[in-house]
Structures are given as C-alpha cells and as structure tokens.
Design a protein around this motif. Structure first.
Motif, PDB file in Angstrom:
ATOM      1  N   THR A  52       8.515 -15.032  -4.251  1.00 47.69           N
ATOM      2  CA  THR A  52       8.121 -14.961  -2.791  1.00 47.69           C
ATOM      3  C   THR A  52       9.244 -13.588  -2.307  1.00 47.69           C
ATOM      4  O   THR A  52       8.293 -12.753  -1.708  1.00 47.69           O
ATOM      5  CB  THR A  52       8.281 -16.224  -2.179  1.00 47.69           C
ATOM      6  N   PHE A  53      10.248 -13.839  -2.598  1.00 51.68           N
ATOM      7  CA  PHE A  53      11.115 -12.669  -1.920  1.00 51.68           C
ATOM      8  C   PHE A  53      10.717 -11.229  -2.646  1.00 51.68           C
ATOM      9  O   PHE A  53      10.820 -10.383  -1.949  1.00 51.68           O
ATOM     10  CB  PHE A  53      12.620 -13.114  -2.160  1.00 51.68           C
ATOM     11  N   THR A  54      10.652 -11.320  -4.075  1.00 51.97           N
ATOM     12  CA  THR A  54      10.471 -10.055  -4.589  1.00 51.97           C
ATOM     13  C   THR A  54       9.099  -9.578  -4.074  1.00 51.97           C
ATOM     14  O   THR A  54       9.077  -8.221  -3.932  1.00 51.97           O
ATOM     15  CB  THR A  54      10.542 -10.320  -6.255  1.00 51.97           C
ATOM     16  N   ALA A  55       8.094 -10.459  -4.045  1.00 50.72           N
ATOM     17  CA  ALA A  55       6.727  -9.776  -3.496  1.00 50.72           C
ATOM     18  C   ALA A  55       7.055  -9.114  -2.213  1.00 50.72           C
ATOM     19  O   ALA A  55       6.423  -8.238  -1.921  1.00 50.72           O
ATOM     20  CB  ALA A  55       5.752 -11.068  -3.831  1.00 50.72           C
ATOM     21  N   LEU A  59       6.924  -5.337  -2.922  1.00 52.58           N
ATOM     22  CA  LEU A  59       5.349  -4.841  -2.888  1.00 52.58           C
ATOM     23  C   LEU A  59       4.878  -4.797  -1.487  1.00 52.58           C
ATOM     24  O   LEU A  59       3.762  -4.728  -1.300  1.00 52.58           O
ATOM     25  CB  LEU A  59       4.551  -6.346  -3.620  1.00 52.58           C
ATOM     26  N   ASN A  60       5.780  -5.114  -0.489  1.00 50.50           N
ATOM     27  CA  ASN A  60       5.521  -5.040   0.785  1.00 50.50           C
ATOM     28  C   ASN A  60       4.356  -6.197   1.334  1.00 50.50           C
ATOM     29  O   ASN A  60       3.409  -5.596   2.104  1.00 50.50           O
ATOM     30  CB  ASN A  60       4.920  -3.557   1.261  1.00 50.50           C
ATOM     31  N   ARG A 111      -1.905  -5.088  -5.852  1.00 49.50           N
ATOM     32  CA  ARG A 111      -0.609  -4.699  -6.271  1.00 49.50           C
ATOM     33  C   ARG A 111       0.015  -6.130  -6.858  1.00 49.50           C
ATOM     34  O   ARG A 111       0.610  -6.248  -7.689  1.00 49.50           O
ATOM     35  CB  ARG A 111       0.326  -4.423  -5.051  1.00 49.50           C
ATOM     36  N   LEU A 112      -0.167  -7.199  -6.066  1.00 52.68           N
ATOM     37  CA  LEU A 112       0.195  -8.653  -6.503  1.00 52.68           C
ATOM     38  C   LEU A 112      -0.221  -9.270  -8.018  1.00 52.68           C
ATOM     39  O   LEU A 112       0.316  -9.574  -8.904  1.00 52.68           O
ATOM     40  CB  LEU A 112      -0.143  -9.523  -5.410  1.00 52.68           C
ATOM     41  N   GLU A 134       2.673   1.436   1.006  1.00 52.41           N
ATOM     42  CA  GLU A 134       2.255   1.783   2.450  1.00 52.41           C
ATOM     43  C   GLU A 134       1.159   1.055   2.894  1.00 52.41           C
ATOM     44  O   GLU A 134       0.723   0.702   3.962  1.00 52.41           O
ATOM     45  CB  GLU A 134       2.411   3.279   2.496  1.00 52.41           C
ATOM     46  N   ASN A 135       0.031   0.779   1.792  1.00 54.83           N
ATOM     47  CA  ASN A 135      -1.409   0.388   2.223  1.00 54.83           C
ATOM     48  C   ASN A 135      -0.922  -0.955   2.592  1.00 54.83           C
ATOM     49  O   ASN A 135      -0.871  -2.179   1.475  1.00 54.83           O
ATOM     50  CB  ASN A 135      -2.232   0.664   1.103  1.00 54.83           C
TER      51      ASN A 135
END
Length: 100
Positions: free
Chosen positions: A41-44, A48-49, A29-30, A19-20
């Motif tokens: 890219t799509f998974t991130a 991971l938003n 996060r990454l 959410e952040n």
C-alpha cells in the motif's frame, strides 16, 4: 452555466504518468507494476501516486484480474508501525514468502 470537461477515461502509455490521477491511469500503472512483482500500500501511494490503492485493486479485480492480498506490518516514512497493511500480487506472480 459553465460546462466541465470530463476526464479522459481511456488509459494508454502516453497518459499513465504519475501526474495523471484519472482512475483508468491509476489502474494501468498499478496493473503494470503488479506484473513486475508484489507491491504494498505505501509503495503504491508513494511511487505510483495512488491515494486509495485498495479501491484500484478492487476495480482491477472486478475487471477479472486475479489479485491476491497478504496482510503484514509495515513501517511508514515517519517510522510508525502499521499492522494489517496490504501486500498485493498477481496470483501468477506471488512474492517469495507466499505460497499460492
């Protein structure tokens, strides 16, 4: 005139939840995810938003992290094929099919 509060620029485990959306939280996060293994890219974006994973990757590289990129063809959630998408990985943690 109303003053705006600046977003907290320091990321730690308590404020890196998806959410952040601060840049520091996205980078944290990454990087944590990259330490577990490669991410595309799509998974991130989805997990991971992170709307612009490439920008966060460049920032992590500027901070000294050795992140490699492999280009591949991916299929999005709607079944459309996208050529030249990125698979990111730490140079110390390459995917099985990539030789460093």
């Amino acid at each position: 005139m109303q003053t705006k509060k600046m977003a907290d620029q320091q990321a730690n485990q308590e404020n890196t939840h998806v959410e952040n959306t601060s840049g520091s939280a996205q980078r944290a996060r990454l990087l944590e995810r990259l330490q577990a293994g490669p991410i595309d890219t799509f998974t991130a974006m989805r997990e991971l938003n992170i709307v612009r994973p490439g920008a966060r990757i460049n920032e992590l590289r500027d901070m000294g992290h050795r992140i490699m990129t492999q280009r591949l063809t991916l299929t999005d959630d709607q079944g459309r094929s996208h050529r030249g998408m990125a698979l990111y990985y730490l140079s110390t943690n390459p995917p099985a099919e990539v030789t460093a």
